[in-house]
Design a protein around this motif. Structure first.
Motif, PDB file in Angstrom:
ATOM      1  N   ALA A  90     -21.740-114.197 -29.620  1.00  7.14           N
ATOM      2  CA  ALA A  90     -20.555-114.268 -28.766  1.00  7.14           C
ATOM      3  C   ALA A  90     -19.356-114.790 -29.539  1.00  7.14           C
ATOM      4  N   LEU A  91     -19.597-115.728 -30.455  1.00  5.90           N
ATOM      5  CA  LEU A  91     -18.511-116.268 -31.277  1.00  5.90           C
ATOM      6  C   LEU A  91     -17.891-115.174 -32.124  1.00  5.90           C
ATOM      7  N   LEU A  92     -18.722-114.365 -32.761  1.00  7.19           N
ATOM      8  CA  LEU A  92     -18.225-113.299 -33.630  1.00  7.19           C
ATOM      9  C   LEU A  92     -17.505-112.204 -32.852  1.00  7.19           C
ATOM     10  N   SER A  93     -17.882-112.028 -31.597  1.00  5.85           N
ATOM     11  CA  SER A  93     -17.268-110.957 -30.808  1.00  5.85           C
ATOM     12  C   SER A  93     -15.986-111.391 -30.113  1.00  5.85           C
ATOM     13  N   SER A  94     -15.748-112.708 -30.034  1.00  5.73           N
ATOM     14  CA  SER A  94     -14.604-113.152 -29.248  1.00  5.73           C
ATOM     15  C   SER A  94     -13.677-114.117 -29.981  1.00  5.73           C
ATOM     16  N   ASN A  95     -14.151-114.766 -31.046  1.00  2.00           N
ATOM     17  CA  ASN A  95     -13.354-115.789 -31.712  1.00  2.00           C
ATOM     18  C   ASN A  95     -12.619-115.201 -32.913  1.00  2.00           C
ATOM     19  N   LEU A  96     -11.279-115.201 -32.865  1.00  2.00           N
ATOM     20  CA  LEU A  96     -10.478-114.594 -33.932  1.00  2.00           C
ATOM     21  C   LEU A  96     -10.672-115.315 -35.258  1.00  2.00           C
ATOM     22  N   GLY A  97     -10.783-116.639 -35.222  1.00  8.83           N
ATOM     23  CA  GLY A  97     -10.967-117.399 -36.451  1.00  8.83           C
ATOM     24  C   GLY A  97     -12.240-117.024 -37.173  1.00  8.83           C
ATOM     25  N   ALA A  98     -13.355-116.912 -36.411  1.00 10.88           N
ATOM     26  CA  ALA A  98     -14.630-116.530 -37.019  1.00 10.88           C
ATOM     27  C   ALA A  98     -14.570-115.100 -37.543  1.00 10.88           C
ATOM     28  N   GLN A  99     -13.915-114.219 -36.800  1.00 15.06           N
ATOM     29  CA  GLN A  99     -13.791-112.823 -37.221  1.00 15.06           C
ATOM     30  C   GLN A  99     -13.004-112.712 -38.522  1.00 15.06           C
ATOM     31  N   PHE A 104     -12.321-111.361 -43.962  1.00 14.00           N
ATOM     32  CA  PHE A 104     -11.688-111.554 -45.267  1.00 14.00           C
ATOM     33  C   PHE A 104     -12.732-111.830 -46.346  1.00 14.00           C
ATOM     34  N   GLY A 105     -13.832-112.492 -45.965  1.00 12.59           N
ATOM     35  CA  GLY A 105     -14.909-112.716 -46.924  1.00 12.59           C
ATOM     36  C   GLY A 105     -15.529-111.410 -47.388  1.00 12.59           C
ATOM     37  N   VAL A 106     -15.754-110.508 -46.445  1.00 14.83           N
ATOM     38  CA  VAL A 106     -16.300-109.185 -46.781  1.00 14.83           C
ATOM     39  C   VAL A 106     -15.310-108.403 -47.636  1.00 14.83           C
ATOM     40  N   LEU A 107     -14.015-108.511 -47.312  1.00 17.47           N
ATOM     41  CA  LEU A 107     -12.993-107.801 -48.093  1.00 17.47           C
ATOM     42  C   LEU A 107     -12.976-108.287 -49.535  1.00 17.47           C
ATOM     43  N   ALA A 108     -13.047-109.604 -49.730  1.00 13.26           N
ATOM     44  CA  ALA A 108     -13.076-110.146 -51.093  1.00 13.26           C
ATOM     45  C   ALA A 108     -14.326-109.681 -51.824  1.00 13.26           C
ATOM     46  N   LEU A 109     -15.454-109.717 -51.149  1.00 13.87           N
ATOM     47  CA  LEU A 109     -16.713-109.278 -51.758  1.00 13.87           C
ATOM     48  C   LEU A 109     -16.635-107.819 -52.182  1.00 13.87           C
ATOM     49  N   ALA A 110     -16.134-106.961 -51.292  1.00  9.29           N
ATOM     50  CA  ALA A 110     -16.007-105.533 -51.614  1.00  9.29           C
ATOM     51  C   ALA A 110     -15.009-105.313 -52.748  1.00  9.29           C
ATOM     52  N   LEU A 135      -6.152-118.948 -46.392  1.00  9.05           N
ATOM     53  CA  LEU A 135      -5.005-119.375 -45.585  1.00  9.05           C
ATOM     54  C   LEU A 135      -4.991-118.683 -44.224  1.00  9.05           C
ATOM     55  N   ARG A 136      -6.156-118.372 -43.691  1.00  9.06           N
ATOM     56  CA  ARG A 136      -6.217-117.626 -42.436  1.00  9.06           C
ATOM     57  C   ARG A 136      -5.622-118.387 -41.255  1.00  9.06           C
ATOM     58  N   GLY A 137      -5.446-119.696 -41.398  1.00  6.25           N
ATOM     59  CA  GLY A 137      -4.791-120.457 -40.343  1.00  6.25           C
ATOM     60  C   GLY A 137      -3.379-119.977 -40.072  1.00  6.25           C
ATOM     61  N   GLY A 141      -1.343-119.435 -36.394  1.00  8.12           N
ATOM     62  CA  GLY A 141      -0.258-120.372 -36.156  1.00  8.12           C
ATOM     63  C   GLY A 141      -0.657-121.826 -36.301  1.00  8.12           C
ATOM     64  N   LYS A 142      -1.768-122.090 -36.998  1.00  7.50           N
ATOM     65  CA  LYS A 142      -2.246-123.471 -37.167  1.00  7.50           C
ATOM     66  C   LYS A 142      -1.672-124.053 -38.455  1.00  7.50           C
TER      67      LYS A 142
END
Length: 308
Positions: A90-99, A104-110, A135-137, A141-142
């Motif tokens: 549920a966190l992965l499907s709804s939380n923008l921070g976790a997504q 971005f981790g997958v993008l860096a890996l690829a 710097l995803r914060g 807006g954090k």
């Protein structure tokens, strides 16, 4: 009654692993876009293979850092879900921070995977993944939560790039296969192109380090009366050594470049700087695992763990 331990030693170990990940990924990016800037695909035929090999090996280091970072992210998801009183799915499907963290981790890996296969598109993808992921914060807006990530990214781009340049760039240049009459010139080009990044990131490390200390050391007397403060003093002492060695390399070592002897001398002094920086990482891993002395409602907000 047995006293509760100040920290669980698994915490600084995990923090240290996380620092290694950011230093490998940011260092690979910094090396590619500073020391190798304008050299890939444009160098003379005699030097082209050196730069291509250096870029590929840097990408492999970045890939290793990305794998470590992804493992840590996956391990952190259950705790994040527990804090949000939900499940990991549920966190992965709804939380923008976790997504964003995973995305971005997958993008860096690829990106690093493609770059290690000499696909030029891999480098910008990896750079976006590393920088935006750290710097995803910004996207949420954090702003107040960007101090520690900026501190880590600047340190990674400075010391991480130095590490990659020493173990990949200079190591390749000084090997026997490199023409003797080109070693000094190639090493000088790499180091001189890295210097502006090192100076800028060194200044940012100081700036965000001061901000972090100000937010955590409330009251100021906690600097010399708490374990957090003592660890911070130890860190600052070794950081001073790192800056002193860096200044020596810039003022005394860099002007001697242009010859093979100068390159070997700089490699030795840069290795000393990296060893001191490694001690800083260990102390910092302990520091961020210690209870913050910050008072509730102080400059940093609510009490909690702190980064140094």
């Amino acid at each position: 009654m047995q006293a509760e331990p100040l920290i669980e030693w698994s915490e600084p170990v995990m923090e240290l692993i996380g620092f290694i990940a950011i230093f490998l990924t940011a260092g690979a990016i910094g090396f590619r876009y500073s020391s190798l800037r304008g050299k890939l695909g444009r160098a003379a035929a005699a030097d082209a293979s050196i730069y291509e090999t250096a870029a590929r090996r840097a990408a492999l280091l970045g890939l290793a850092g990305s794998v470590i970072a992804m493992i840590r992210m996956i391990q952190a998801l259950p705790n994040l879900a527990q804090r949000a009183h939900t499940t990991t799915g549920a966190l992965l499907s709804s939380n923008l921070g976790a997504q964003m963290m995973i995305g971005f981790g997958v993008l860096a890996l690829a990106g690093f995977l493609l770059a290690s296969g000499r696909r030029s598109i891999g480098w910008p993808l990896a750079a976006i993944g590393v920088v935006a992921g750290t710097l995803r914060g910004l996207f949420a807006g954090k702003w107040s939560q960007l101090v520690n990530p900026m501190h880590e990214l600047a340190a990674g781009l400075w010391i991480g790039t130095l590490f990659v340049m020493v173990v990949v760039g200079l190591a390749l240049v000084l090997r026997q296969e490199t023409p003797a009459d080109r070693r000094g010139a190639i090493a000088a080009a790499m180091v001189n192109d890295f210097s502006p990044l090192a100076l800028a990131c060194g200044a940012l490390v100081v700036l965000f380090g001061v901000i972090t200390a100000w937010r955590q050391l409330t009251p100021l007397s906690s600097l010399w009366t708490t374990p957090y403060g003592w660890a911070l003093i130890a860190k600052l002492a070794v950081v001073a050594v790192v800056f002193a060695l860096g200044a020596w390399n810039w003022k005394r070592g860099r002007p001697t470049l242009g010859s093979e002897a100068g390159a070997r001398g700089l490699k030795r002094s840069a290795t000393s700087e990296l060893l001191a920086a490694g001690v800083v990482l260990v102390i910092t891993a302990i520091l961020v695992s210690l209870p913050s002395p910050r008072r509730p409602g102080g400059p940093g907000g609510a009490p909690g763990g702190a980064a140094g």
